[in-house]
Design an enzyme around this catalytic site. Structure first.
Site, PDB file in Angstrom:
ATOM      1  N   CYS A  63      41.200  76.585 -37.532  1.00  0.00           N
ATOM      2  CA  CYS A  63      42.624  76.236 -37.473  1.00  0.00           C
ATOM      3  C   CYS A  63      43.242  76.250 -38.867  1.00  0.00           C
ATOM      4  O   CYS A  63      42.997  75.357 -39.680  1.00  0.00           O
ATOM      5  CB  CYS A  63      42.783  74.856 -36.830  1.00  0.00           C
ATOM      6  N   CYS A  81      45.552  73.289 -39.704  1.00  0.00           N
ATOM      7  CA  CYS A  81      44.747  72.084 -39.968  1.00  0.00           C
ATOM      8  C   CYS A  81      44.366  71.999 -41.445  1.00  0.00           C
ATOM      9  O   CYS A  81      44.285  70.907 -42.018  1.00  0.00           O
ATOM     10  CB  CYS A  81      43.486  72.077 -39.123  1.00  0.00           C
TER      11      CYS A  81
END
Length: 306
Positions: free
Chosen positions: A83, A86
């Site tokens: 991700c 993230c």
């Protein structure tokens, strides 16, 4: 608790059923992040440091999140190695947790390794961040948000958890205030508007912008005393009364200005009345919502209107 201008809350209190994760489990070794030392509890560790970031699994969720949240607010960060967003949000959360020095704990949960927890929290996309207080999720947001808004959100989480929160100094406000004090109204306006774009609920920036607008209205007045005298001689001249109220606020006579305009509201109707009301509300913004004089004037205005 969420400010909808930061992100809308995705659930109501109690909508997340964590009962399946409350099953008793053997007490495993509690993993800490590489940067931490000592046991991962909310108290100082053996080496003297305070753990602020914990990697949590299903086996440790009950103790490290639910039970810990009974005494210390826990912010749960759902993430994954793949991700990219993230990788933007998680480091900021970790830094803010370190700044918090144990006032709250960041619990990192890898959704790939712990899909059951993600399912229980109804995580549909990451990054996803939950606040857990008193054993229950109380708020959440998804995606990457600016640090200033993230600080506000965490501050609200701490207050919900009964933690006293000191308001940090904001260098952006200092810069805007300096520009206002030196008379650089364009720079001050730009600075306040930038803060409000990042933090729409910032009352100090809103008050500063209202002061800029007030200063611009009064700037063309060559003789403030003459303007006040003219208003006193023409109590029904709306323009004269509005200008007089502006001058009084800038002169430190805000209560007098409020009373002047409340009286004008009582004596007018239609468009003029609405114009005076809006002007008075703009002056309230200069002082801010917590000013006792503003609270009193708001009650007087409500009485005049209704």
């Amino acid at each position: 608790m969420s400010d909808p201008r930061i992100t809308s809350s995705i659930f109501t209190r109690g909508a997340v059923d964590l009962s399946a994760l409350r099953t008793p489990a053997p007490a495993p070794a509690r993993p800490a992040t590489p940067a931490q030392s000592g046991p991962p509890t909310g108290l100082p560790g053996a080496a003297g440091g305070t753990v602020t970031v914990i990697d949590v699994t299903e086996a440790t969720f009950q103790s490290e999140v639910l039970e810990r949240s009974l005494s210390t607010p826990v912010v749960v960060d759902f993430w994954a190695e793949w991700c990219e967003p993230c990788k933007q949000l998680s480091p900021v959360l970790e830094r803010l947790a370190a700044e918090g020095a144990g006032a709250w704990v960041l619990a990192r949960i890898d959704v790939d390794a712990n899909p059951r927890i993600a399912q229980m929290f109804r995580v549909q996309g990451i990054p996803m961040v939950y606040a857990v207080v008193g054993g229950q999720p109380i708020d959440a947001f998804s995606g990457v948000v600016p640090e200033a808004q993230l600080r506000q959100w965490i501050g609200a989480v701490l207050k919900a958890g009964g933690v006293a929160v000191a308001e940090p100094e904001d260098p952006r406000l200092d810069e805007a205030d300096d520009a206002l004090m030196t008379g650089d109204l364009e720079a001050a306006e730009a600075a306040y508007k930038k803060i409000l774009a990042e933090s729409p609920a910032d009352a100090a920036a809103e008050a500063g912008l209202a002061q800029v607008e007030l200063a611009r209205r009064v700037a063309p007045v060559a003789d403030p005393r003459a303007a006040l005298a003219a208003a006193d001689g023409a109590p029904d001249d709306v323009d004269a009364q509005l200008l007089a109220a502006d001058i009084e606020v800038l002169s430190g006579l805000a209560e007098q200005a409020y009373a002047r305009l409340v009286g004008l509201v009582r004596r007018n109707a239609g468009d003029d009345r609405e114009r005076v009301r809006q002007h008075l509300v703009s002056l309230f913004k200069v002082a801010g919502p917590d000013d006792p004089a503003v609270a009193s004037a708001r009650r007087a205005l409500a009485s005049a209107l209704f």
